[in-house]
Write a protein that holds these residues in place. Sequence first.
Motif, PDB file in Angstrom:
ATOM      1  N   SER A   1       0.872  -1.178   0.000  1.00 36.60           N
ATOM      2  CA  SER A   1       0.000   0.000   0.000  1.00 36.60           C
ATOM      3  C   SER A   1       0.906   1.224   0.000  1.00 36.60           C
ATOM      4  N   PRO A   2       0.547   2.267  -0.738  1.00 36.23           N
ATOM      5  CA  PRO A   2       1.416   3.440  -0.794  1.00 36.23           C
ATOM      6  C   PRO A   2       1.265   4.322   0.438  1.00 36.23           C
ATOM      7  N   SER A   3       2.325   5.042   0.752  1.00 37.67           N
ATOM      8  CA  SER A   3       2.207   6.087   1.769  1.00 37.67           C
ATOM      9  C   SER A   3       1.432   7.244   1.139  1.00 37.67           C
ATOM     10  N   ILE A   4       1.001   8.164   1.952  1.00 41.68           N
ATOM     11  CA  ILE A   4       0.279   9.329   1.452  1.00 41.68           C
ATOM     12  C   ILE A   4       1.167  10.162   0.528  1.00 41.68           C
ATOM     13  N   GLU A   5       2.468  10.205   0.818  1.00 38.69           N
ATOM     14  CA  GLU A   5       3.404  10.948  -0.024  1.00 38.69           C
ATOM     15  C   GLU A   5       3.545  10.290  -1.398  1.00 38.69           C
ATOM     16  N   VAL A   6       3.635   8.973  -1.412  1.00 37.71           N
ATOM     17  CA  VAL A   6       3.743   8.249  -2.686  1.00 37.71           C
ATOM     18  C   VAL A   6       2.447   8.401  -3.477  1.00 37.71           C
ATOM     19  N   LEU A   7       1.317   8.326  -2.810  1.00 34.19           N
ATOM     20  CA  LEU A   7       0.029   8.537  -3.464  1.00 34.19           C
ATOM     21  C   LEU A   7       0.012   9.896  -4.161  1.00 34.19           C
ATOM     22  N   ASP A   8       0.479  10.917  -3.465  1.00 34.81           N
ATOM     23  CA  ASP A   8       0.508  12.266  -4.030  1.00 34.81           C
ATOM     24  C   ASP A   8       1.466  12.354  -5.220  1.00 34.81           C
ATOM     25  N   ARG A   9       2.651  11.768  -5.114  1.00 29.11           N
ATOM     26  CA  ARG A   9       3.624  11.805  -6.220  1.00 29.11           C
ATOM     27  C   ARG A   9       3.091  11.076  -7.449  1.00 29.11           C
ATOM     28  N   LEU A  10       2.429   9.947  -7.233  1.00 25.14           N
ATOM     29  CA  LEU A  10       1.859   9.214  -8.360  1.00 25.14           C
ATOM     30  C   LEU A  10       0.743  10.025  -9.020  1.00 25.14           C
ATOM     31  N   ALA A  11      -0.113  10.620  -8.208  1.00 22.27           N
ATOM     32  CA  ALA A  11      -1.197  11.433  -8.752  1.00 22.27           C
ATOM     33  C   ALA A  11      -0.647  12.605  -9.563  1.00 22.27           C
ATOM     34  N   GLN A  12       0.370  13.282  -9.052  1.00 23.19           N
ATOM     35  CA  GLN A  12       0.981  14.393  -9.788  1.00 23.19           C
ATOM     36  C   GLN A  12       1.573  13.911 -11.107  1.00 23.19           C
ATOM     37  N   ALA A  13       2.258  12.785 -11.077  1.00 21.51           N
ATOM     38  CA  ALA A  13       2.879  12.250 -12.291  1.00 21.51           C
ATOM     39  C   ALA A  13       1.830  11.851 -13.326  1.00 21.51           C
ATOM     40  N   LEU A  14       0.655  11.449 -12.855  1.00 21.16           N
ATOM     41  CA  LEU A  14      -0.427  11.038 -13.756  1.00 21.16           C
ATOM     42  C   LEU A  14      -1.352  12.200 -14.129  1.00 21.16           C
ATOM     43  N   GLY A  15      -1.198  13.330 -13.449  1.00 21.14           N
ATOM     44  CA  GLY A  15      -2.056  14.483 -13.717  1.00 21.14           C
ATOM     45  C   GLY A  15      -3.486  14.273 -13.254  1.00 21.14           C
ATOM     46  N   VAL A  16      -3.647  13.556 -12.134  1.00 19.63           N
ATOM     47  CA  VAL A  16      -4.979  13.320 -11.575  1.00 19.63           C
ATOM     48  C   VAL A  16      -4.992  13.770 -10.120  1.00 19.63           C
ATOM     49  N   ASP A  17      -6.165  13.883  -9.563  1.00 18.19           N
ATOM     50  CA  ASP A  17      -6.315  14.200  -8.153  1.00 18.19           C
ATOM     51  C   ASP A  17      -6.001  12.939  -7.343  1.00 18.19           C
ATOM     52  N   PRO A  18      -5.298  13.061  -6.234  1.00 23.66           N
ATOM     53  CA  PRO A  18      -5.000  11.868  -5.428  1.00 23.66           C
ATOM     54  C   PRO A  18      -6.250  11.061  -5.067  1.00 23.66           C
ATOM     55  N   ALA A  19      -7.350  11.748  -4.831  1.00 23.39           N
ATOM     56  CA  ALA A  19      -8.600  11.057  -4.482  1.00 23.39           C
ATOM     57  C   ALA A  19      -9.067  10.137  -5.601  1.00 23.39           C
ATOM     58  N   ASP A  20      -8.732  10.492  -6.850  1.00 23.45           N
ATOM     59  CA  ASP A  20      -9.134   9.648  -7.986  1.00 23.45           C
ATOM     60  C   ASP A  20      -8.494   8.269  -7.917  1.00 23.45           C
ATOM     61  N   LEU A  21      -7.345   8.177  -7.281  1.00 26.30           N
ATOM     62  CA  LEU A  21      -6.652   6.887  -7.210  1.00 26.30           C
ATOM     63  C   LEU A  21      -7.211   5.970  -6.132  1.00 26.30           C
ATOM     64  N   ILE A  22      -8.015   6.522  -5.238  1.00 22.18           N
ATOM     65  CA  ILE A  22      -8.605   5.662  -4.198  1.00 22.18           C
ATOM     66  C   ILE A  22     -10.134   5.661  -4.234  1.00 22.18           C
ATOM     67  N   LYS A  23     -10.680   6.282  -5.269  1.00 18.87           N
ATOM     68  CA  LYS A  23     -12.145   6.381  -5.395  1.00 18.87           C
ATOM     69  C   LYS A  23     -12.720   5.060  -5.910  1.00 18.87           C
ATOM     70  N   ARG A  24     -13.789   4.623  -5.260  1.00 20.60           N
ATOM     71  CA  ARG A  24     -14.511   3.429  -5.734  1.00 20.60           C
ATOM     72  C   ARG A  24     -15.276   3.781  -6.991  1.00 20.60           C
ATOM     73  N   SER A  25     -15.225   2.888  -7.960  1.00 23.38           N
ATOM     74  CA  SER A  25     -16.050   3.079  -9.158  1.00 23.38           C
ATOM     75  C   SER A  25     -17.387   2.374  -8.934  1.00 23.38           C
ATOM     76  N   ASP A  26     -18.299   2.547  -9.853  1.00 17.81           N
ATOM     77  CA  ASP A  26     -19.622   1.931  -9.715  1.00 17.81           C
ATOM     78  C   ASP A  26     -19.546   0.408  -9.669  1.00 17.81           C
ATOM     79  N   ASP A  27     -18.520  -0.171 -10.300  1.00 21.86           N
ATOM     80  CA  ASP A  27     -18.421  -1.638 -10.312  1.00 21.86           C
ATOM     81  C   ASP A  27     -17.483  -2.173  -9.237  1.00 21.86           C
ATOM     82  N   SER A  28     -17.016  -1.317  -8.329  1.00 28.44           N
ATOM     83  CA  SER A  28     -16.121  -1.754  -7.255  1.00 28.44           C
ATOM     84  C   SER A  28     -16.903  -2.159  -6.034  1.00 28.44           C
TER      85      SER A  28
END
Length: 72
Positions: free
Chosen positions: A45-72
């Motif tokens: 599991s990523p740390s909060i810092e890694v989550l933020d770095r990944l989100a920045q590198a992907l150009g998305v909001d960090p919340a998007d990486l942990i958001k449940r989708s309709d099929d989750s």
Amino acid sequence: MDIREIFAKNLRLARQAKGLSQEELAHRADIDRTYISSLERCVYSPSIEVLDRLAQALGVDPADLIKRSDDS
């Protein structure tokens, strides 16, 4: 689906949507490529810092990486 699985799925989908390899994402986020692979396979599991770095590198909001989708 638990939070680690949701994150792994969202990370993989976001990376693929941007057309990035694990290696390129790792380079952009200054993270080891094998760690990206482990995150996508739910080994770690990523740390909060890694989550933020990944989100920045992907150009998305960090919340998007942990958001449940309709099929989750």
